[in-house]
Design a protein around this motif. Structure first.
Motif: not given
Ligand code: NAP
Length: 311
Positions: A69-71, A92, A119-121, A188, A232, A238
């Protein structure tokens, strides 16, 4: 009320038919024969949320995990927690150069890869016209408002489509060449198959990567492709909003799926070589997807209610 009852009855009938077909279709799948400690797993987007929980669960059963990941501080702290079978890169997933560096590290340390979890998004939370800055539906958007909206759309695409695309083209050949049971899992979203107000950009960009990976599954039949579509999830997703919009639905930390549960379902799906869509929870969201074709207005009303959007 009678209409609602009939809809749920219709849903019940669809479920009663769909469940046996679903079980039958998945009975013939080939189970994985890898030992836990042999498996080489790459997790893109592991610094928080679902990706982090997937890494922790693989590490607990002794798999070799590469977390990305980036952080930097979050990834290095997780690597310390996951122990010596864990390697990590700050990268990234939308940048070719970064993904090639991750691939080189994995080749050097493990000679190959068995499993990729994407998983990233990023999220996006505003109604589309709000991105142009107009105050009412009758007002025309100006040049800079339209440019601003297009710029936000590009960032959503970058995080939810280009990232998964770059990951796929970087790792598919290595998975094919170096693993006896290669797997790719894409996290997704239900939003990729059921439309929702205030989530248009998110839905559209998650749908594009889902269709991309579903098509790649046909182009690469030797790889087991799994698509997990959660509703969710708890956590801070968010905060990544490319449009910094307000959260209008119920508090995800009270009502969302647990990250550990979603992670467990992801790993189980890969272990069982479950291919295709895994919707979480299956009821009502897998039905919502099909009901949209039959009665779109019903799904539109439910989606407006979920996101507190005036209809
Ligand atoms: N949360 C929900 O309600 C929900 C519901 C359905 C689906 N999802 C999907 O579940 C997945 C994971 O979401 P989460 O809830 O676990 O959110 P999260 O805690 O924000 O995790 C997202 C992860 O993606 C990484 N990331 C984002 N952009 C990146 C990049 N350009 N390069 C590398 N890493 C990157 C972030 O790390 P860094 O910022 O450190 O790079 C973080 O580790 C996502 O694809 C999301 O669309 C989420």
């Amino acid at each position: 009320m009678a209409v609602l009852d009939s809809l749920y009855l219709a849903g019940g009938i669809v479920a009663a038919t769909a469940i046996p077909i679903y079980i039958f279709a998945r009975l013939g799948r080939k189970l994985r024969v890898l030992n836990s400690s042999e498996e080489r797993v790459l997790i893109l987007g592991a610094s928080s949320g679902v990706g982090r929980a997937i890494a922790q669960q693989y590490a607990r059963r002794g798999a070799r995990v590469c977390i990305v990941a980036r952080r930097a501080e979050k990834i290095s702290a997780l690597a310390a927690e996951c122990g010596k079978g864990c390697i990590w890169e700050v990268a990234d997933f939308t940048a070719a150069e970064d993904m090639v560096r991750v691939r080189d590290t994995i080749l050097r340390k493990w000679d190959g890869l068995d499993t990729l979890h994407v998983c990233a998004g990023v999220s996006a939370l505003q109604p589309v016209m709000a991105l142009t800055g107009v105050q009412s539906a009758e007002q025309d958007a100006g040049n800079s408002g339209i440019e601003n909206a297009a710029d936000i759309a590009r960032r959503a695409s970058q995080g939810n489509f280009i990232g998964p695309f770059v990951a796929a083209v970087t790792f598919i050949p290595m998975l094919t060449r170096t693993s006896t049971t290669p797997s790719i899992l894409l996290v997704s979203s239900v939003a990729a198959v059921v439309p929702a107000p205030t989530r248009a950009l998110y839905a559209a960009t998650k749908a594009s990567s889902l269709l991309l990976f579903q098509s790649l599954a046909i182009e690469h039949p030797g790889i087991a492709f799994t698509f997990v579509l959660p509703a969710t999830i708890e956590g801070n997703f968010r905060a990544s909003a490319v449009d910094a919009g307000p959260v209008l639905e119920a508090d995800p930390n009270k009502y969302g799926l647990k990250t550990e549960y979603v992670a467990k379902r992801c790993i189980e799906a890969v272990d069982g070589r479950v291919t295709g869509n895994v919707v979480l929870p299956w009821f009502p969201y897998a039905l919502a997807h099909h009901l949209y074709y039959l009665i779109p207005s019903f799904i539109e009303r439910r989606a407006a209610k979920k996101y507190n959007f005036p209809s």
